[in-house]
Enzyme design. Structure first.
Site, short mmCIF file in Angstrom:
data_model
loop_
_atom_site.label_atom_id
_atom_site.label_comp_id
_atom_site.label_asym_id
_atom_site.label_seq_id
_atom_site.Cartn_x
_atom_site.Cartn_y
_atom_site.Cartn_z
N GLU A 54 0.84 -1.20 0.00
CA GLU A 54 0.00 0.00 0.00
C GLU A 54 0.88 1.25 0.00
O GLU A 54 1.95 1.28 0.60
CB GLU A 54 -0.92 -0.02 1.22
CG GLU A 54 -1.95 -1.14 1.08
CD GLU A 54 -2.90 -1.28 2.27
OE1 GLU A 54 -4.06 -1.61 2.04
OE2 GLU A 54 -2.48 -1.06 3.42
N CYS A 80 3.48 8.45 1.40
CA CYS A 80 4.02 7.45 2.32
C CYS A 80 4.25 6.16 1.53
O CYS A 80 3.32 5.56 1.00
CB CYS A 80 3.03 7.24 3.46
SG CYS A 80 3.56 6.03 4.65
N CYS A 131 6.88 -7.49 6.92
CA CYS A 131 8.02 -6.98 7.68
C CYS A 131 8.59 -8.14 8.49
O CYS A 131 7.85 -8.98 8.97
CB CYS A 131 7.55 -5.87 8.64
SG CYS A 131 8.91 -4.96 9.42
N CYS A 168 6.72 -5.47 15.70
CA CYS A 168 6.30 -4.47 16.68
C CYS A 168 4.84 -4.75 17.04
O CYS A 168 4.00 -4.91 16.15
CB CYS A 168 6.48 -3.06 16.11
SG CYS A 168 8.19 -2.78 15.58
N CYS A 184 1.76 -2.73 15.62
CA CYS A 184 1.75 -2.40 14.18
C CYS A 184 1.08 -3.52 13.38
O CYS A 184 1.43 -4.68 13.52
CB CYS A 184 3.18 -2.19 13.70
SG CYS A 184 3.32 -1.99 11.92
N SER A 218 12.01 6.43 7.99
CA SER A 218 11.71 6.02 9.37
C SER A 218 12.23 4.61 9.60
O SER A 218 11.95 3.69 8.84
CB SER A 218 10.20 6.06 9.61
OG SER A 218 9.90 5.52 10.88
N PHE A 254 10.73 5.38 18.31
CA PHE A 254 11.31 5.26 19.65
C PHE A 254 10.32 4.57 20.60
O PHE A 254 10.60 3.52 21.15
CB PHE A 254 11.72 6.65 20.15
CG PHE A 254 12.82 6.59 21.16
CD1 PHE A 254 14.08 6.10 20.82
CD2 PHE A 254 12.62 7.01 22.46
CE1 PHE A 254 15.10 6.03 21.76
CE2 PHE A 254 13.64 6.95 23.41
CZ PHE A 254 14.87 6.46 23.06
N HIS A 255 9.21 5.20 20.84
CA HIS A 255 8.01 4.58 21.45
C HIS A 255 8.09 4.15 22.90
O HIS A 255 7.07 3.73 23.46
CB HIS A 255 7.54 3.37 20.63
CG HIS A 255 7.25 3.64 19.18
ND1 HIS A 255 6.65 4.79 18.75
CD2 HIS A 255 7.49 2.91 18.07
CE1 HIS A 255 6.52 4.76 17.44
NE2 HIS A 255 7.03 3.64 17.00
N ASN A 295 -3.24 4.17 16.22
CA ASN A 295 -4.33 3.87 15.27
C ASN A 295 -4.71 2.41 15.41
O ASN A 295 -3.86 1.53 15.30
CB ASN A 295 -3.85 4.15 13.84
CG ASN A 295 -3.59 5.62 13.63
OD1 ASN A 295 -4.43 6.46 13.93
ND2 ASN A 295 -2.40 5.95 13.15
N CYS A 331 -1.08 5.63 9.97
CA CYS A 331 0.18 4.98 10.37
C CYS A 331 -0.10 3.65 11.04
O CYS A 331 -0.90 3.55 11.95
CB CYS A 331 0.90 5.80 11.44
SG CYS A 331 1.44 7.37 10.90
#
Ligand code: SAH
Ligand code: SF4
Length: 393
Positions: free
Chosen positions: A116, A129, A136, A140, A143, A228, A251-252, A327, A370
């Site tokens: 996407e 974006c 991936c 995470c 995500c 990123s 970072f989070h 999100n 995101c």
């Protein structure tokens, strides 16, 4: 907060184009690669540099896909190009437009895989974006892409192709004589924040971004490109040296215990190691600050104490903190922090001297915000055991 009911204004399913003939694609080739390809196809060595520049301008500045339209090249040369090469983009199979104007493209690449790409219009600018991988390798836990297995890396052609197909859709190929550097472009900024970890596909991302930055390519300033990363420490210095774009870091969390859970790559390169790499980032300066992305998860990483720890940790790094309200996606194990909590966190960071913008979620109604991206066709999920293994648990 639940994701709002779809209020998609425009959903188009685009008919499939015929498959490309098997000619090598010129899109995505570095200058050296294109020069070599032209020479191998019979172009005299001494002309190859100039021809490369001319062809780049046709492809990346004018959006031309037909060799016959490249009118500053001799007719026999155009015929040779048409016989030997293709100018091929990945295929847009679905296009959705959010109520807020955000456009999400479902893009099919060779092998039938899908990624996407999201276009976000803003006041006076527009950001694309871009995805760098199908799925991936990282996991995470907040995500959506992280729940999908890595299928493969995108090629440079598929990465730069996302810019070109968005410009097709926006109708933004400059009219003859218009300055392609025009800063009023609809597509003025690029963020490598779609699906995948760009630093695990370094070479293809680098080659595509070189085309995006080249004055004879898409010609966007390196300052308008942000990559990123979740924190692939060994590749961070290379990003400055070989791409030179702006850097954002996911970072989070402010303790290794929490970051290990949220961003499992932290088990390999922990907070201290990551911060050392960022302190050494040669491009960082007050005019080019590193963006620290910080997703706001209710009760997990959003306390006043976290905010205070954060500003202590990053002391000395030219930084801005981008707070991202979480999100949601189906089955997500977290909730978004309240607006008051996010604001209180932002105030502490701001009062410590750091810009702390709160990212407005865009395109939520079409799952384009995101961390919501995931290709529906890739049904293969990671098993719990695999997630645990990859996370080093
Ligand atoms: N793999 C890269 C780039 C893609 S993710 C990286 O991790 O940095 C782009 C940003 O969105 C990252 O900061 C990521 O942590 C964040 N993100 C992922 N899932 C999210 C979600 N559900 N809500 C808000 N932000 C999210
Ligand atoms: Fe991969 Fe980035 Fe999602 Fe982590 S946040 S799983 S690195 S895409």
């Amino acid at each position: 907060m639940p994701v709002s009911a779809p209020i998609t204004q425009d959903v188009r399913t685009i008919p499939r184009r015929l498959p490309e003939a098997g000619r090598p694609n010129l899109v995505g080739l570095t200058r050296d690669q294109m020069r070599a390809a032209l020479v191998a196809a019979g172009t005299p060595e001494r002309q190859a540099n100039m021809r490369t520049g001319q062809i780049w301008q046709w492809i990346y500045q004018k959006g031309v896909r037909d060799f016959a339209a490249m009118t500053n090249l001799a007719k026999p040369f155009r015929a040779m190009l048409a016989e030997s090469f293709a100018i091929a983009l990945p295929e847009v199979v679905r296009r959705e437009v959010s109520a807020d104007g955000t456009r999400k493209y479902l893009v099919r690449i060779a092998g039938g895989h899908e990624v996407e790409t999201v276009y976000i219009p803003e006041e006076g600018r527009g950001t694309l974006c871009i995805s760098s991988q199908v799925g991936c390798t990282l996991t995470c836990s907040f995500c959506h892409t992280g729940t999908q297995k890595l299928v493969r890396n995108l090629t440079a052609a598929e990465i730069v192709g996302q810019i070109m197909l968005a410009r097709d859709d926006l109708g933004e190929w400059p009219a003859p004589g218009r300055n392609p550097k025009d800063e009023t472009r609809l597509l003025s900024n690029i963020v490598l924040m779609g699906m995948g970890e760009p630093l695990y596909n370094f070479e293809a991302v680098r080659d595509a971004m070189k085309i995006a930055m080249d004055p004879e390519g898409i010609s966007l300033s390196r300052r308008r490109i942000t990559l990123s990363t979740s924190g692939v420490v060994p590749e961070i210095a290379r990003t400055a040296d070989e791409i030179g774009c702006h850097l954002a870091v996911s970072f989070h969390a402010t303790t290794d215990a929490v970051r290990d859970r949220l961003v499992p790559i932290n088990r390999k390169w922990n907070i201290a190691t990551l911060l050392d790499a960022l302190r050494a980032y040669p491009k960082a300066s007050n005019s080019e600050r590193i963006t620290f992305e910080y997703v706001m998860l209710k009760g997990v990483n959003d306390s006043d104490e976290d905010a205070r720890r954060l500003v202590k940790l990053i002391a000395g790094i030219p930084a801005k903190i981008n707070l991202i309200p979480f999100n949601e996606w189906p089955g997500a194990p977290y909730e978004r922090s309240s607006n008051t909590r996010i604001r209180a966190f932002a105030d502490i960071v701001y009062n410590a001297g750091y810009a702390s913008p709160i990212r407005t979620p865009r395109g939520e109604d079409i799952m384009a915000a995101c961390g919501q991206l995931k290709s529906e066709t890739e049904r293969e999920r990671k098993s719990r055991a695999q997630i645990a293994r990859e996370a080093g648990i």
